[in-house]
Design a protein around this motif. Structure first.
Motif: not given
Lengths: 124, 124
Positions: A30-31, B51-54, B82-83, B99-102
């Motif tokens: 991702l990203n 613009h962001e995958d999460e 999630v694209p 935990l989120l990564f973005e």
């Protein structure tokens, strides 16, 4: 879930698919970043990454991240971000399963190419 | 650990520092990306990120990610990417820690600004 689309990744299920050490597998992207799983056991090589910060999240077991002037013990549920340019060496007395988060293209051995270097990564 | 340098982050210890829902806290940054912790309970708003995958990784509990045509149930030790551009809505029947990564700057409510939008994030 029905139909195509984002599906979940079960980390334990992915980890059960391989048993070798110091051989990261790809589980997500991702990203421009990669999510990898790796099993550690023994001592890795000292190395650094010139352009990449690396995140290590322990899924099971524990390991020690050695720096030139200190070390950090990491257990399950703990993460460590190693900034670019900082020499480090993971050491695991017992097998440890780790999730890695780092830019796509990050080489596992950084500037210390060796027999442990994994140039090609497989998806699992 | 002695002296300054990279130090570890214990996720359970960080999660114990807050109790409110849908309010992500920052715990790490690397390669232009943010690592956040958030507690979910109830229904969030439908939204997407242009613009962001999460990445969502469940640390404790479980929740359901709803898409317009299906949903995915996520338990501890499972992650979902999630694209960008895909509408989604997290729903948690019971409290769930994630935990989120973005990418840095990703807004929690994406294109659906509301009372739930958190423009400013605190480090914990």
């Amino acid at each position: 879930m029905t139909g195509p689309g984002p599906d979940k990744i079960n980390l334990a299920e992915k980890l059960a698919r391989f048993g070798d050490h110091w051989h990261p597998r790809l589980v997500g992207a991702l990203n421009g970043q990669h999510v990898k799983l790796v099993k550690l056991k023994g001592e890795f090589v000292w190395h650094q990454h010139e352009h990449e910060d690396e995140l290590f999240l322990v899924i099971a077991g524990s390991f020690r991240m050695e720096f030139r002037d200190r070390s950090v013990e990491l257990n399950a549920g703990e993460l460590l971000i190693v900034p670019r340019g900082v020499e480090h060496r993971p050491v695991a007395d017992n097998e440890c399963s780790v999730l890695l988060f780092e830019p796509a293209g990050t080489l596992n051995t950084g500037d210390a190419e060796s027999v442990l270097t994994r140039n090609e990564l497989e998806w699992i």
